[in-house]
Write a protein that holds these residues in place. Sequence first.
Motif, mmCIF file in Angstrom:
data_model
loop_
_atom_site.group_PDB
_atom_site.id
_atom_site.type_symbol
_atom_site.label_atom_id
_atom_site.label_comp_id
_atom_site.label_asym_id
_atom_site.label_seq_id
_atom_site.Cartn_x
_atom_site.Cartn_y
_atom_site.Cartn_z
ATOM 1 N N PHE A 65 5.957 10.059 13.578
ATOM 2 C CA PHE A 65 7.295 10.565 13.856
ATOM 3 C C PHE A 65 7.441 11.176 15.246
ATOM 4 O O PHE A 65 8.556 11.292 15.755
ATOM 5 C CB PHE A 65 7.740 11.562 12.781
ATOM 6 C CG PHE A 65 7.198 12.945 12.934
ATOM 7 C CD1 PHE A 65 7.965 13.937 13.529
ATOM 8 C CD2 PHE A 65 5.933 13.269 12.478
ATOM 9 C CE1 PHE A 65 7.470 15.216 13.665
ATOM 10 C CE2 PHE A 65 5.430 14.546 12.602
ATOM 11 C CZ PHE A 65 6.205 15.519 13.199
ATOM 12 N N ILE A 103 10.982 5.969 18.638
ATOM 13 C CA ILE A 103 10.989 4.558 18.251
ATOM 14 C C ILE A 103 11.730 3.698 19.277
ATOM 15 O O ILE A 103 11.363 2.550 19.495
ATOM 16 C CB ILE A 103 11.536 4.389 16.820
ATOM 17 C CG1 ILE A 103 11.022 3.084 16.217
ATOM 18 C CG2 ILE A 103 13.031 4.495 16.755
ATOM 19 C CD1 ILE A 103 11.121 3.018 14.711
ATOM 20 N N ASN A 154 10.006 5.834 11.481
ATOM 21 C CA ASN A 154 9.151 6.954 11.805
ATOM 22 C C ASN A 154 9.868 8.286 11.646
ATOM 23 O O ASN A 154 9.888 9.101 12.526
ATOM 24 C CB ASN A 154 8.558 6.796 13.201
ATOM 25 C CG ASN A 154 9.551 7.028 14.319
ATOM 26 O OD1 ASN A 154 10.749 6.843 14.144
ATOM 27 N ND2 ASN A 154 9.078 7.431 15.465
ATOM 28 N N ILE A 155 10.413 8.517 10.468
ATOM 29 C CA ILE A 155 11.094 9.795 10.243
ATOM 30 C C ILE A 155 10.083 10.922 10.066
ATOM 31 O O ILE A 155 8.943 10.689 9.685
ATOM 32 C CB ILE A 155 12.068 9.743 9.056
ATOM 33 C CG1 ILE A 155 11.355 9.495 7.741
ATOM 34 C CG2 ILE A 155 13.151 8.715 9.285
ATOM 35 C CD1 ILE A 155 12.240 9.605 6.517
ATOM 36 N N CYS A 157 16.511 5.193 12.849
ATOM 37 C CA CYS A 157 15.276 4.501 13.238
ATOM 38 C C CYS A 157 15.482 2.994 13.250
ATOM 39 O O CYS A 157 15.064 2.307 14.181
ATOM 40 C CB CYS A 157 14.137 4.851 12.277
ATOM 41 S SG CYS A 157 13.496 6.508 12.462
ATOM 42 N N GLU A 217 17.527 1.903 16.237
ATOM 43 C CA GLU A 217 16.758 1.960 17.482
ATOM 44 C C GLU A 217 15.649 0.912 17.527
ATOM 45 O O GLU A 217 15.334 0.391 18.592
ATOM 46 C CB GLU A 217 16.160 3.358 17.657
ATOM 47 C CG GLU A 217 17.202 4.415 17.948
ATOM 48 C CD GLU A 217 16.619 5.799 18.099
ATOM 49 O OE1 GLU A 217 15.373 5.951 18.107
ATOM 50 O OE2 GLU A 217 17.409 6.752 18.216
ATOM 51 N N TYR A 255 11.755 -4.494 11.812
ATOM 52 C CA TYR A 255 11.519 -3.103 11.427
ATOM 53 C C TYR A 255 11.201 -3.007 9.939
ATOM 54 O O TYR A 255 11.792 -3.711 9.127
ATOM 55 C CB TYR A 255 12.773 -2.273 11.737
ATOM 56 C CG TYR A 255 12.686 -0.855 11.267
ATOM 57 C CD1 TYR A 255 11.851 0.053 11.882
ATOM 58 C CD2 TYR A 255 13.449 -0.421 10.190
ATOM 59 C CE1 TYR A 255 11.762 1.370 11.444
ATOM 60 C CE2 TYR A 255 13.371 0.892 9.749
ATOM 61 C CZ TYR A 255 12.529 1.778 10.375
ATOM 62 O OH TYR A 255 12.451 3.065 9.937
ATOM 63 N N GLY A 307 7.082 8.659 8.942
ATOM 64 C CA GLY A 307 6.363 8.719 10.211
ATOM 65 C C GLY A 307 4.977 9.309 10.071
ATOM 66 O O GLY A 307 4.445 9.880 11.009
#
Length: 97
Positions: free
Chosen positions: A13, A17, A33-34, A55, A58, A63, A68
């Motif tokens: 995270f 990203i 990737n939180i 995320c 981005e 994905y 994360g």
Amino acid sequence: MARVGADIVDLDFLAPIDEARARMGPRQVLLGNIDPVRTLRDGTPETVTAAIAECHLEAGPRYIVGAGCEVPRGTPDANLLALTRYAQTHSHAALSD
């Protein structure tokens, strides 16, 4: 990392990203990737969904939805279900239209 040839790059995270996408190019699959504590464990289903949607936006179409880092003990089931629902209802085609 992009030159290593990995099929998937799992981003912590702390790694932005959008910067990872810019450096690794459009073909690399990104995962994450939180923030696993502040967002996933301590957030709400709504904040989890908003964070993972950001995320995804981005990262672009290549994905995979994921935390994360490891999922911390005590993460509410509802927050994990929010991740699952997002993954099940958002395909790469939705962002590339």
